[in-house]
Design an enzyme around this catalytic site. Structure first.
Site, PDB file in Angstrom:
ATOM      1  N   GLU A 184      11.050  16.314  14.742  1.00  0.00           N
ATOM      2  CA  GLU A 184      11.344  15.774  13.245  1.00  0.00           C
ATOM      3  C   GLU A 184      10.057  16.815  12.263  1.00  0.00           C
ATOM      4  OE1 GLU A 184      10.105  12.029  10.666  1.00  0.00           O
ATOM      5  OE2 GLU A 184      12.360  12.437   9.765  1.00  0.00           O
ATOM      6  N   GLY A 189       8.046   5.618   8.060  1.00  0.00           N
ATOM      7  CA  GLY A 189       6.795   6.382   7.690  1.00  0.00           C
ATOM      8  C   GLY A 189       7.949   6.622   9.059  1.00  0.00           C
ATOM      9  N   SER A 190       6.280   7.468   9.565  1.00  0.00           N
ATOM     10  CA  SER A 190       6.327   8.456  10.765  1.00  0.00           C
ATOM     11  C   SER A 190       6.902   7.494  12.188  1.00  0.00           C
ATOM     12  CB  SER A 190       5.654   8.885  11.448  1.00  0.00           C
ATOM     13  OG  SER A 190       4.289   8.922  11.714  1.00  0.00           O
ATOM     14  N   THR A 191       7.782   7.388  13.381  1.00  0.00           N
ATOM     15  CA  THR A 191       7.775   7.377  13.923  1.00  0.00           C
ATOM     16  C   THR A 191       6.498   7.122  15.534  1.00  0.00           C
ATOM     17  OG1 THR A 191      10.074   7.523  14.120  1.00  0.00           O
ATOM     18  CG2 THR A 191       9.026   7.406  17.015  1.00  0.00           C
ATOM     19  N   GLU A 192       5.828   7.571  15.280  1.00  0.00           N
ATOM     20  CA  GLU A 192       4.463   7.951  15.765  1.00  0.00           C
ATOM     21  C   GLU A 192       3.808   6.338  15.463  1.00  0.00           C
ATOM     22  OE1 GLU A 192       1.881  10.836  15.274  1.00  0.00           O
ATOM     23  OE2 GLU A 192       0.631  10.012  15.719  1.00  0.00           O
ATOM     24  N   ILE A 193       3.554   6.942  14.130  1.00  0.00           N
ATOM     25  CA  ILE A 193       2.127   5.036  13.651  1.00  0.00           C
ATOM     26  C   ILE A 193       3.086   4.460  13.150  1.00  0.00           C
ATOM     27  CG2 ILE A 193       1.822   4.771  10.846  1.00  0.00           C
ATOM     28  CD1 ILE A 193       0.232   6.930  12.643  1.00  0.00           C
ATOM     29  N   GLY A 194       4.805   4.130  13.052  1.00  0.00           N
ATOM     30  CA  GLY A 194       6.119   3.046  13.356  1.00  0.00           C
ATOM     31  C   GLY A 194       5.260   2.081  14.966  1.00  0.00           C
ATOM     32  N   LYS A 241       0.829  -1.091  -0.015  1.00  0.00           N
ATOM     33  CA  LYS A 241       0.063   0.213   0.150  1.00  0.00           C
ATOM     34  C   LYS A 241       1.238   1.238   0.240  1.00  0.00           C
ATOM     35  CE  LYS A 241      -2.144   2.133   3.508  1.00  0.00           C
ATOM     36  NZ  LYS A 241      -1.961   3.383   2.771  1.00  0.00           N
ATOM     37  N   CYS A 257      14.221  10.621   5.677  1.00  0.00           N
ATOM     38  CA  CYS A 257      14.425  10.640   7.032  1.00  0.00           C
ATOM     39  C   CYS A 257      15.316  10.848   7.798  1.00  0.00           C
ATOM     40  CB  CYS A 257      14.017   9.162   6.990  1.00  0.00           C
ATOM     41  SG  CYS A 257      14.625   7.910   5.681  1.00  0.00           S
ATOM     42  N   GLU A 315      10.743   1.755   9.330  1.00  0.00           N
ATOM     43  CA  GLU A 315      12.359   2.513   9.358  1.00  0.00           C
ATOM     44  C   GLU A 315      11.445   3.999   9.408  1.00  0.00           C
ATOM     45  OE1 GLU A 315      13.350   4.936   8.253  1.00  0.00           O
ATOM     46  OE2 GLU A 315      13.951   4.100   5.945  1.00  0.00           O
TER      47      GLU A 315
HETATM   48  P1  ADP Z   1       3.507  10.750   7.388  1.00  0.00           P
HETATM   49  O1  ADP Z   1       3.585  11.284   8.741  1.00  0.00           O
HETATM   50  O2  ADP Z   1       4.857  11.164   7.167  1.00  0.00           O
HETATM   51  O3  ADP Z   1       1.983  11.312   7.011  1.00  0.00           O
HETATM   52  P2  ADP Z   1       2.212   8.014   8.810  1.00  0.00           P
HETATM   53  O4  ADP Z   1       3.864   7.179   9.192  1.00  0.00           O
HETATM   54  O5  ADP Z   1       1.558   9.132   8.564  1.00  0.00           O
HETATM   55  O6  ADP Z   1       3.469   8.790   7.369  1.00  0.00           O
HETATM   56  O7  ADP Z   1       2.420   7.442   6.954  1.00  0.00           O
HETATM   57  C1  ADP Z   1       3.281   6.571   6.433  1.00  0.00           C
HETATM   58  C2  ADP Z   1       2.526   5.270   5.555  1.00  0.00           C
HETATM   59  O8  ADP Z   1       2.277   5.080   6.684  1.00  0.00           O
HETATM   60  C3  ADP Z   1       1.204   5.290   4.758  1.00  0.00           C
HETATM   61  O9  ADP Z   1       0.778   4.545   3.367  1.00  0.00           O
HETATM   62  C4  ADP Z   1       0.567   5.395   5.508  1.00  0.00           C
HETATM   63  O10 ADP Z   1      -1.031   5.637   4.613  1.00  0.00           O
HETATM   64  C5  ADP Z   1      -0.020   4.443   6.634  1.00  0.00           C
HETATM   65  N1  ADP Z   1      -0.739   4.494   7.660  1.00  0.00           N
HETATM   66  C6  ADP Z   1      -0.728   6.060   8.691  1.00  0.00           C
HETATM   67  N2  ADP Z   1      -1.303   5.516   9.822  1.00  0.00           N
HETATM   68  C7  ADP Z   1      -1.731   3.828   9.709  1.00  0.00           C
HETATM   69  C8  ADP Z   1      -2.055   3.026  10.673  1.00  0.00           C
HETATM   70  N3  ADP Z   1      -2.482   3.240  11.793  1.00  0.00           N
HETATM   71  N4  ADP Z   1      -1.876   1.685  10.341  1.00  0.00           N
HETATM   72  C9  ADP Z   1      -1.055   1.050   9.049  1.00  0.00           C
HETATM   73  N5  ADP Z   1      -0.441   1.892   8.300  1.00  0.00           N
HETATM   74  C10 ADP Z   1      -0.622   3.695   8.579  1.00  0.00           C
END
Ligand code: ADP
Length: 504
Positions: A408, A254-259, A201, A310, A276
């Site tokens: 960041e 992606g972001s550390t928060e979502i990671g 995705k 990043c 990452e």
């Molecule tokens: P940024 O802050 O750089 O936009 P994110 O970490 O929010 O990056 O998003 C990076 C990827 O993670 C995107 O493909 C986004 O759709 C996906 N994403 C965001 N939130 C979630 C989640 N809760 N579960 C799975 N994937 C997510």
């Protein structure tokens, strides 16, 4: 007088091929077919150089995700990919790379339209980078092997024991918007080499090149269900992928928060995870440097890709004896980095990816000013008719408590600090929750190695920055991630080890 005021920020016309691609009906790529979503929800495709809506992609439903995972599950379970001769997997991956190469100009244009990065940069960095990920990893398909090992506690000849490396299974791969195709390729290449199947995705802001890549999958010769590409939002489609019981591994950038959230959700069912994540990478300039080389280097470390990297060198530490000259040298690069529309052949920096990102970056700059930082360069928005441009920005007079120093920003904003000696700068460089990359500029080999050893980060660059190669492992210390991608370690992350012990 001011060169920047003469730049036209009018986006150029798209090629007929790009316009035709954007006009396509929004669909998903599942089981080697373009299929309709189970519902009508779509996501707008916006060109950040103009702020205009230029197309739509599917916002995948839970049912769509389930369908893609089921396709990948079936393709994995019957061994239609992992059971092929490694030579065939290698060739199929190389054919995909050939097709990417043959369509490189269109991929570069779509990346520029979708992300805002200069087309010339996408053509020089993103697309060749994606191709080399596939080619390097294709070679690994035939170099995965186990070992025969003599047990420690058992007499020789009575037991035969060996290990086998097996693909992990169905992979959910979620990538961000800053290097869309490169990140997609970096994820799918090792998974395919290992014999896994996958659902990829792309980020909701930048889905175009992943969808275009899907166009090439059948022609390259992949069996149905091996590569499935769906578009959709993170908190819905992405979340469904991460929690899906038929997924064996999650790979996320992606972001550390979502990671952190994804890590919790994926490991609840013991899925394998590679993450990452974010960074706040230091760039250290020692007193012995040639400023004429180091200052543009430090500018490139932060302004490349509008700082949406990043490993962006977002914290500059220059020795007090060269601090002023380094900042002057960086400020002198302002015309070169002045943002232009992505299809302008003279662009070196484009707009930011979205309105949201623009607001976020400008919010940080305002917070920095409020906290007492001084603006050495930029700090504002250039004239344009729409689009999400921010001028390259240097902030000085900062302290370690400020949000611009700690968090960041993911934009073209660097905070500059002075230091006096090696111990001090090693401590300052490590004063962060992140540990992704670091740059050191010096001609002194001993200083280079001493500092490289002390900085806690997954990659250290000497007299360069953000150099990435598919043969070299990449990943983060601390809150910058989990596991490594690329290189031998990148394939390892898609393999299980099975031990077989047979009594003779
Ligand atoms: P940024 O802050 O750089 O936009 P994110 O970490 O929010 O990056 O998003 C990076 C990827 O993670 C995107 O493909 C986004 O759709 C996906 N994403 C965001 N939130 C979630 C989640 N809760 N579960 C799975 N994937 C997510």
């Amino acid at each position: 007088m001011n060169e920047m005021t003469t730049i036209s920020r009018q986006q150029r016309a798209y090629s007929p091929a790009a316009a035709a691609f954007l006009a396509r009906k929004p669909q998903l790529f599942i089981n080697n077919e373009w299929v309709d979503s189970s519902h009508d929800a779509v996501i707008e495709v916006e060109d950040p150089s103009s702020g205009k809506i230029v197309g739509h992609v599917v916002d995948a439903s839970d049912k769509d995700v389930d369908r893609a995972v089921a396709a990948a599950r079936a393709a994995f379970d019957d061994g239609r990919w992992s059971g092929l001769p490694p030579m065939v997997r290698d060739r199929t991956m190389n054919r995909l790379a050939d097709l990417l190469e043959a369509n490189a100009a269109l991929f570069a244009e779509l990346e520029a339209i979708d992300n805002g990065k200069p087309m010339t940069m996408a053509g020089a960095v993103d697309i060749p980078g994606a191709i080399s990920q596939l080619r390097f990893m294709a070679g690994w398909a035939s170099k995965i092997s186990g070992e025969t090992t003599q047990p420690y506690t058992m007499p020789g000849g009575q037991v035969f024991s060996y290990t086998v490396r097996e693909p992990v299974g169905v992979c959910a791969q979620i990538v961000p918007w800053n290097f869309p195709l490169l990140m997609a390729s970096l994820k799918i290449a090792p998974a395919l080499a290992a014999g896994c199947t996958l659902v990829l995705k792309p980020a909701e802001q930048t889905s175009l090149t992943a969808l275009k890549l899907a166009d090439l999958v059948v022609e390259a010769g992949f069996p149905a269900g091996v590569i499935n590409i769906i578009t959709g939002n993170g908190h819905t489609a992405g979340d469904r992928m991460v929690k899906h019981p038929d997924v064996d591994k999650v790979a996320f950038t992606g972001s550390t928060e979502i990671g952190k959230l994804i890590n919790r959700n994926a490991t609840a069912s013991m899925k394998r995870v590679t993450l990452e994540l974010g960074g706040k990478s230091p760039v250290v300039v020692m007193p012995d440097v040639d400023v004429a080389q180091a200052a543009p280097g430090a500018a490139g470390a932060i302004f490349f890709n509008s700082g949406q990297v990043c490993v962006a060198g977002s914290r500059l530490f220059a020795h007090k004896s060269v601090f002023d000259q380094v900042l002057e040298g960086m400020a002198a690069t302002a015309p070169f980095w002045s943002p232009r529309p992505s299809l302008d052949p003279d662009a070196h920096m484009g707009p930011l990816v979205s309105k949201e990102q623009h607001e976020r970056v400008m919010g940080y700059i305002e917070a920095g000013k409020r906290d007492g930082a001084s603006v050495v360069m930029g700090g504002d928005v250039p004239a344009s008719d729409g689009g999400y441009y921010v001028n390259p920005t240097i902030l000085a007079n900062v302290n370690p408590q400020m949000s611009v120093v700690r968090e960041e920003i993911f934009g073209p904003v660097v905070v500059a600090q002075r230091f006096e000696d090696l111990d001090e700068v090693a401590r300052m460089a490590n004063d962060t929750c992140f540990g992704l990359g670091a740059g050191i500029w010096t001609k002194d080999v001993a200083v280079m190695h001493k500092l490289a050893a002390r900085i806690k980060s997954g990659t250290v660059w000497g007299n360069c920055h953000a150099m990435i190669d598919t043969a070299l492992p990449f990943g983060g210390y601390k809150e910058s991630g989990l596991g490594r991608e690329q290189g031998h370690q990148g394939v390892e992350a898609y393999l299980e080890t099975k031990t077989v012990i047979i009594q003779l």
